[in-house]
Motif scaffolding. Structure first.
Motif, PDB file in Angstrom:
ATOM      1  N   TYR A  80       0.786  -1.195   0.026  1.00  0.00           N
ATOM      2  CA  TYR A  80      -0.082   0.078  -0.091  1.00  0.00           C
ATOM      3  C   TYR A  80       0.670   1.217  -0.028  1.00  0.00           C
ATOM      4  CZ  TYR A  80       0.603   0.860   4.990  1.00  0.00           C
ATOM      5  OH  TYR A  80       0.934   1.313   6.424  1.00  0.00           O
ATOM      6  N   LEU A  81       2.076   1.349   0.016  1.00  0.00           N
ATOM      7  CA  LEU A  81       3.052   2.395   0.014  1.00  0.00           C
ATOM      8  C   LEU A  81       3.194   2.431  -1.577  1.00  0.00           C
ATOM      9  CD1 LEU A  81       5.092   1.770   3.042  1.00  0.00           C
ATOM     10  CD2 LEU A  81       3.231   3.191   2.910  1.00  0.00           C
ATOM     11  N   LYS A  82       3.562   3.845  -1.988  1.00  0.00           N
ATOM     12  CA  LYS A  82       3.943   3.986  -3.328  1.00  0.00           C
ATOM     13  C   LYS A  82       5.264   3.701  -3.862  1.00  0.00           C
ATOM     14  CE  LYS A  82       0.707   8.000  -3.539  1.00  0.00           C
ATOM     15  NZ  LYS A  82       0.484   9.428  -3.295  1.00  0.00           N
ATOM     16  N   ASP A  83       6.155   3.729  -2.939  1.00  0.00           N
ATOM     17  CA  ASP A  83       7.588   3.209  -3.224  1.00  0.00           C
ATOM     18  C   ASP A  83       7.895   1.670  -3.018  1.00  0.00           C
ATOM     19  OD1 ASP A  83       7.585   3.137  -0.286  1.00  0.00           O
ATOM     20  OD2 ASP A  83       9.466   4.300  -0.353  1.00  0.00           O
ATOM     21  N   THR A  84       6.983   0.964  -2.554  1.00  0.00           N
ATOM     22  CA  THR A  84       7.226  -0.390  -2.424  1.00  0.00           C
ATOM     23  C   THR A  84       7.893  -1.313  -3.523  1.00  0.00           C
ATOM     24  OG1 THR A  84       5.917  -0.513  -0.370  1.00  0.00           O
ATOM     25  CG2 THR A  84       6.468  -2.734  -1.385  1.00  0.00           C
ATOM     26  N   TYR A  85       7.225  -1.162  -4.600  1.00  0.00           N
ATOM     27  CA  TYR A  85       7.832  -1.858  -5.945  1.00  0.00           C
ATOM     28  C   TYR A  85       9.409  -1.564  -6.316  1.00  0.00           C
ATOM     29  CZ  TYR A  85       8.332  -3.735 -10.401  1.00  0.00           C
ATOM     30  OH  TYR A  85       8.777  -4.679 -11.473  1.00  0.00           O
ATOM     31  N   GLU A  86       9.761  -0.250  -6.253  1.00  0.00           N
ATOM     32  CA  GLU A  86      11.251   0.177  -6.338  1.00  0.00           C
ATOM     33  C   GLU A  86      11.990  -0.461  -5.439  1.00  0.00           C
ATOM     34  OE1 GLU A  86      12.707   1.157  -9.246  1.00  0.00           O
ATOM     35  OE2 GLU A  86      10.531   1.016 -10.188  1.00  0.00           O
ATOM     36  N   ARG A  87      11.691  -0.301  -4.055  1.00  0.00           N
ATOM     37  CA  ARG A  87      12.495  -0.608  -3.231  1.00  0.00           C
ATOM     38  C   ARG A  87      12.496  -2.352  -3.254  1.00  0.00           C
ATOM     39  NH1 ARG A  87      11.103  -1.025   1.539  1.00  0.00           N
ATOM     40  NH2 ARG A  87       8.696  -0.441   1.593  1.00  0.00           N
ATOM     41  N   LEU A  88      11.469  -2.993  -3.655  1.00  0.00           N
ATOM     42  CA  LEU A  88      11.740  -4.269  -3.389  1.00  0.00           C
ATOM     43  C   LEU A  88      12.397  -4.734  -4.478  1.00  0.00           C
ATOM     44  CD1 LEU A  88      10.687  -7.190  -2.530  1.00  0.00           C
ATOM     45  CD2 LEU A  88       8.619  -6.742  -4.204  1.00  0.00           C
TER      46      LEU A  88
END
Length: 361
Positions: free
Chosen positions: A177-185
């Motif tokens: 649900y956080l906007k930056d999660t995909y890039e961090r992952l």
């Protein structure tokens, strides 16, 4: 999933307040350390024979072992451009492993002492968990804390997720649900691959939506959360696809828990596992809360997938806030409650009728 350690303020202990001296509150964190070590033993004892993928899992809440004030301080430094190398995962991992007298210039004497004690506690839990063959799933929390938590997880991973250790022993949690999660992952998965580290991920939707939005509004900052439920689901699907691709390429060096009560997400996971050639008893498992979406858990188990049920334990005061957050995290659980009841009723009738028992209408 095995029972997780108590959350702050549990079992008659008052959590240290914002003006409490760190050193004066060390006893509280040491009490939590003892509870976590006992929880590792309990987790190990619950399962005499490991499941299909050989994993025994336990949830770990870092802020039960280190101050949220320190985590916020570390987060503020980590977020600065050109963050100090003093706070690199490598330096923290070395301090964990050697017990050296770590000094970080951006922290006060008291903060440094608390950081060293916190690193020691985390190391003790990880060491005991590995000895007991229990893998640690570190809980994600608020965005004001998560960069510090990820830094600590990265330090633990350098020690306990090396290929010769048979890891991953330490997994991090990613909140869709956080906007930056995909890039961090994506960055974290690629970094683990480059370093030759095993990589463990628990993928969730997230549990702090309202508070994150309220805090962003209060501070006049950008809302870090996805705009709506569908956007969160889309984020979850992207993260799930990313991780399943990594699993298909890295095999047992990459482990994933699909922690979801959403039937669509579970169906996507099983479908893509089949398409990518990932066996049901491989490095992907599924997790739900005990008592929620049990029909999904049952179907997965019957099909040969590894399924874990998260078991919160403690007094009523301790577990109710936890359960409320879990229910808020996924509206589909509430929408699906009636359907689940109908499915369970049908199954009960089928079993009773199969035994020749009379079922009241």
């Amino acid at each position: 999933m095995s029972p997780g350690p108590r959350e702050a303020g549990g079992r008659g202990l008052a959590a240290p307040g914002p003006d409490t001296c760190w050193l004066g509150s060390e006893a509280w964190y040491e009490e939590n350390l003892s509870a976590m070590l006992r929880c590792v033993d309990l987790s190990r004892s619950l399962l005499e024979t490991p499941g299909p993928n050989g994993n025994i899992l336990m949830q770990l809440k870092v802020t039960a072992l280190t101050s949220t004030r320190l985590c916020k301080e570390l987060t503020s430094w980590v977020r600065r451009p050109g963050a100090s190398l003093e706070l690199s995962p490598e330096r923290l991992a070395e301090a964990m492993d050697s017990g050296q007298d770590l000094q970080v210039s951006c922290l006060s004497t008291e903060q440094n002492q608390h950081l060293r004690a916190s690193l020691s506690r985390l190391q003790q839990v990880a060491q005991h968990a590995q000895a007991q063959h229990v893998r640690l799933l570190v809980d994600a929390e608020y965005t004001s804390l998560n960069p510090a938590l990820s830094l600590l997880v990265a330090a633990l991973a350098l020690r306990w997720n090396r290929s010769r250790e048979g890891g991953p022993w330490v997994w991090n949690t990613y909140q869709a649900y956080l906007k930056d999660t995909y890039e961090r992952l994506r960055r974290d998965a690629e970094a683990a691959d480059r370093a030759g580290l095993s990589f463990g991920v628990k993928l969730v939707r997230g549990a702090y939506l309202d508070k994150e939005r309220d805090m962003a509004q209060l501070q006049g900052t950008k809302d870090p959360t996805q705009p709506d439920y569908e956007a969160t689901s889309q984020s979850y699907r992207r993260c799930l696809e990313l991780m399943l691709t990594h699993v298909s390429h890295r095999g047992p060096m990459c482990n994933l828990m699909v922690a979801s009560h959403n039937e669509e997400s579970v169906h996507q996971a099983t479908k893509r596992m089949w398409e990518l050639g990932i066996p049901p008893d491989g490095p992907v498992c599924f997790g739900q809360l005990l008592g929620m979406c049990d029909h999904v858990s049952l179907a997965l188990g019957q099909a040969g997938y590894a399924v874990y049920k998260s078991i919160p334990y403690g007094s009523l005061e301790e577990v109710i806030p936890y359960l409320i957050r879990r229910a808020q995290e996924n509206q589909s659980v509430l929408r699906g409650a009636r359907r689940e009841w109908e499915l369970l009723s049908q199954e009960l009738r089928r079993r009773l009728l199969g035994r020749g028992l009379r079922v009241p209408s």
